[in-house]
Enzyme design. Sequence first.
Site, mmCIF file in Angstrom:
data_model
loop_
_atom_site.group_PDB
_atom_site.id
_atom_site.type_symbol
_atom_site.label_atom_id
_atom_site.label_comp_id
_atom_site.label_asym_id
_atom_site.label_seq_id
_atom_site.Cartn_x
_atom_site.Cartn_y
_atom_site.Cartn_z
ATOM 1 N N LYS A 51 0.847 -1.201 0.000
ATOM 2 C CA LYS A 51 0.000 0.000 0.000
ATOM 3 C C LYS A 51 0.882 1.251 0.000
ATOM 4 C CE LYS A 51 -3.731 -2.615 2.043
ATOM 5 N NZ LYS A 51 -4.269 -3.235 3.254
ATOM 6 N N GLN A 95 -4.333 -1.999 9.744
ATOM 7 C CA GLN A 95 -4.229 -3.278 9.035
ATOM 8 C C GLN A 95 -4.874 -4.413 9.842
ATOM 9 O OE1 GLN A 95 -3.019 -3.822 5.863
ATOM 10 N NE2 GLN A 95 -3.678 -5.939 6.127
ATOM 11 N N ASP A 118 -10.523 3.394 4.682
ATOM 12 C CA ASP A 118 -10.656 1.954 4.464
ATOM 13 C C ASP A 118 -12.084 1.503 4.803
ATOM 14 O OD1 ASP A 118 -9.492 -0.437 3.621
ATOM 15 O OD2 ASP A 118 -8.946 -1.042 5.661
#
Length: 275
Positions: A51, A95, A118
């Site tokens: 990413k 994450q 996200d």
Amino acid sequence: MSSPIILFGIELAAELNAATAARAAALPFTPTLATVLVGDDPGSAKYVAMKQRRCAQYGLGSRHVRLASDTSTAELIAVLIDLGADPDVHGILLQHPLPPQIDERAAYDAIPLRKDVDGTSSAAFAAAALGQPGHRSCTPAGIVRLLDHYRVELAGADVVIVGRSAILGKPLAAMLTARDATVTVCHSRTRDLATHTSRAEILVAAAGRPGLITAAMVRSGAVVVDAGFTPGDVSEEAAEVARAASPVPGGVGPMTIAMLLAQTVDAAQAVVGSR
Ligand code: NAP
């Protein structure tokens, strides 16, 4: 039967990333994504590094916070609150998966909605379910974008999703319902999975079980999306039965990162708009 149309996420992601790079370059500052990794799972470290590489490739900045595997929920939340208050950070990605001592929901919900690029917070989920504006969970958003790009009709379609996680199956069900699809969500406790999958006009496999979907489980002429990582949840023979199928790799994966970058630039643009 003719070969299925391949839903090339990799090509669509390249187009989307080029548009994201142009939008990033037009901003008076560098849109920046902060990634937070708790623990030292090598797979997660690899995804975070990818990413960051993509951010650099398309003109976005990135900031990385790595925390020890014994980090407490309170310590993690403090980091997320700091990043939430930092004016030079426009998006925050925590994450997944998190170590077991972490209260995952509390951690995701510590990310302010405007920076939740996200789409993992409860507020982002609610916004998606209610059809309100906001950042979407990236993998489901990437899947919807892919289906739209290939002009797959969603309204009225009989959709079956295999998997009900908070980052994939559930938000995808909410997004597709908002687009007037009729959605069935299957999971590990579903009785006779094949009964459901074999009537789907659009089948999304998001279980993380390689080869789970066999040819006998797919309706002839269905559109099949495989969200699994290599080697994928859909067997090769099953993809052959379909009218259209997403490859692994090169299907859903690149779309997920493209949505993350696009939503980070959306968040940065919103800062400019609010000045
Ligand atoms: P997850 O949290 O492990 O959830 C898996 C879901 O599948 C659960 O709802 C589970 O049911 C269900 N399931 C497991 N085995 C099943 C079976 N035999 N029959 C029916 N349902 C079954 O996984 P996730 O994070 O959602 O990820 C799913 C897959 O997508 C994985 O392969 C992951 O690597 C991939 N993924 C890809 C991307 C990408 O960018 N390409 C991003 C995220 C995830 P229960 O709820 O009953 O346990």
